[in-house]
Design an enzyme around this catalytic site. Structure first.
Site, short mmCIF file in Angstrom:
data_model
loop_
_atom_site.label_atom_id
_atom_site.label_comp_id
_atom_site.label_asym_id
_atom_site.label_seq_id
_atom_site.Cartn_x
_atom_site.Cartn_y
_atom_site.Cartn_z
N GLY A 1 19.83 -2.59 -11.63
CA GLY A 1 19.89 -3.17 -12.97
C GLY A 1 19.34 -2.12 -13.91
O GLY A 1 19.76 -0.98 -13.88
N SER B 1 15.67 -0.58 -14.79
CA SER B 1 14.27 -0.65 -14.34
C SER B 1 13.31 -0.94 -15.49
O SER B 1 12.30 -1.63 -15.31
CB SER B 1 13.88 0.63 -13.60
OG SER B 1 14.08 1.75 -14.42
N CYS C 1 18.53 1.20 -6.28
CA CYS C 1 18.74 1.82 -7.59
C CYS C 1 17.54 1.58 -8.52
O CYS C 1 16.48 2.16 -8.30
CB CYS C 1 20.06 1.37 -8.18
SG CYS C 1 20.70 2.55 -9.38
N ARG D 1 15.26 9.53 -12.71
CA ARG D 1 16.16 8.47 -13.19
C ARG D 1 17.45 9.07 -13.73
O ARG D 1 17.45 10.17 -14.26
CB ARG D 1 15.49 7.70 -14.33
CG ARG D 1 14.36 6.81 -13.91
CD ARG D 1 13.84 6.02 -15.11
NE ARG D 1 14.82 5.08 -15.60
CZ ARG D 1 14.90 4.68 -16.87
NH1 ARG D 1 14.08 5.14 -17.77
NH2 ARG D 1 15.82 3.82 -17.23
N ILE E 1 25.54 4.08 -9.67
CA ILE E 1 25.68 3.75 -11.10
C ILE E 1 24.40 4.18 -11.81
O ILE E 1 23.34 3.57 -11.60
CB ILE E 1 25.91 2.23 -11.29
CG1 ILE E 1 27.14 1.78 -10.51
CG2 ILE E 1 26.04 1.90 -12.77
CD1 ILE E 1 27.31 0.27 -10.44
N ARG E 2 24.48 5.19 -12.63
CA ARG E 2 23.28 5.75 -13.29
C ARG E 2 22.12 5.80 -12.28
O ARG E 2 21.01 5.36 -12.54
CB ARG E 2 22.89 4.92 -14.52
CG ARG E 2 23.84 5.11 -15.69
CD ARG E 2 23.41 4.36 -16.92
NE ARG E 2 23.23 2.95 -16.64
CZ ARG E 2 22.09 2.30 -16.71
NH1 ARG E 2 21.00 2.92 -17.09
NH2 ARG E 2 22.03 1.04 -16.41
N HIS F 1 24.13 1.09 -4.33
CA HIS F 1 24.21 -0.38 -4.44
C HIS F 1 25.02 -1.01 -3.32
O HIS F 1 26.20 -1.35 -3.53
CB HIS F 1 24.90 -0.76 -5.76
CG HIS F 1 24.15 -0.44 -6.99
ND1 HIS F 1 23.23 -1.30 -7.55
CD2 HIS F 1 24.18 0.64 -7.79
CE1 HIS F 1 22.74 -0.76 -8.64
NE2 HIS F 1 23.29 0.43 -8.81
N GLU G 1 24.92 -3.91 -2.45
CA GLU G 1 25.23 -5.28 -2.88
C GLU G 1 26.51 -5.34 -3.70
O GLU G 1 27.02 -6.43 -3.96
CB GLU G 1 24.04 -5.88 -3.64
CG GLU G 1 23.84 -5.42 -5.07
CD GLU G 1 23.14 -4.06 -5.20
OE1 GLU G 1 23.04 -3.32 -4.20
OE2 GLU G 1 22.73 -3.73 -6.32
#
Ligand code: GLN
Length: 228
Positions: free
Chosen positions: A55, A57, A88, A118, A149-150, A208, A210
């Site tokens: 998400g 952080s 992540c 990051r 993702i980032r 990720h 998930e």
């Protein structure tokens, strides 16, 4: 049959996706697992293991501070040493240090003796997928679909705890970030970047699982909890 309660920190980010995969993995393993969303210290105290999702952080940490959850989380991870897995943003929060952290500071939970970088691969548009070789899933196991993702990477293992930190996976090679309309190849060679680490009961992955339908890491993690 013993009942294992797995919590997913549900303040922001991909918590529902993790809950779904925990349930799928439990079914595959015929384990009696209750997966719950965690938003309070009481809910946290019921958990035999905790997942901190991807998400943002800074947002997760801000909401955790507002809901007085930061200290209970630190206690759970660092004093009680319960099993916890961060994906992540979750990896960032579980690290002792983060580079490129938001100005004005970003409160981390800590516990993993590493410094993460990051947004290591750039912006959202530079998100990518890469097939990963994850030897901890078993010798010769099929490639795992890594979604980045980032994403952060582990840029340094901090010396005080260096011998306790296990590197579980690295990026295999130059990754193709020419997705989502990026016209120019990013020529940086990312091979060898550390993307999964474990220290005691703390697991961190840059990617990720998930966001895939592959429940193998969830199953591996559940088995290690039941084994305890
Ligand atoms: N870069 C994000 C952060 O700093 C993490 C991105 C993610 O979880 N997909 O929180």
């Amino acid at each position: 049959m013993i009942l294992v309660t797995i919590g997913v920190l549900a303040l922001q980010g991909g918590f529902i996706e993790h809950i779904n995969l925990v349930r799928i993995a439990a079914e595959q393993l015929s384990l009696n697992v209750k997966a719950i969303e965690v938003r309070t210290a009481e809910e946290l105290s019921e958990c035999d293991g905790l997942i901190i999702p991807g998400g943002e952080s800074t947002t997760i940490s801000f909401v955790a501070a507002q809901s007085r959850l930061l200290e209970p989380l630190r206690d759970y991870v660092k004093l009680q040493k319960r099993p916890v897995w961060g994906t992540c943003a979750g990896l960032i929060l579980l690290s002792d240090e983060a580079n490129a952290a938001k100005k004005g500071g970003q409160e981390l939970i800590g516990g993993l003796g590493v410094r993460v970088h990051r947004n290591h691969f750039g912006r959202q548009i530079e998100s990518f997928e890469s097939d990963l070789d994850l030897p901890f899933l078993g010798e010769g196991s099929a490639a795992f679909p890594g979604v980045f993702i980032r994403a952060p990477v582990v840029e340094e293992i901090l010396s005080a705890t260096a011998s306790d930190v296990e590197v579980l996976a690295k990026l295999p090679g130059r990754v193709n970030k020419m997705r989502a309309g990026i016209s120019q190849a990013n020529t940086k060679d990312d091979s060898g970047d550390v993307i999964a680490v474990k220290q005691g009961n703390i697991l961190g992955t840059s990617f990720h699982p998930e966001l895939t339908s592959d429940a193998r890491i969830h199953a591996w993690w559940l088995k290690s909890i039941v084994g305890q």
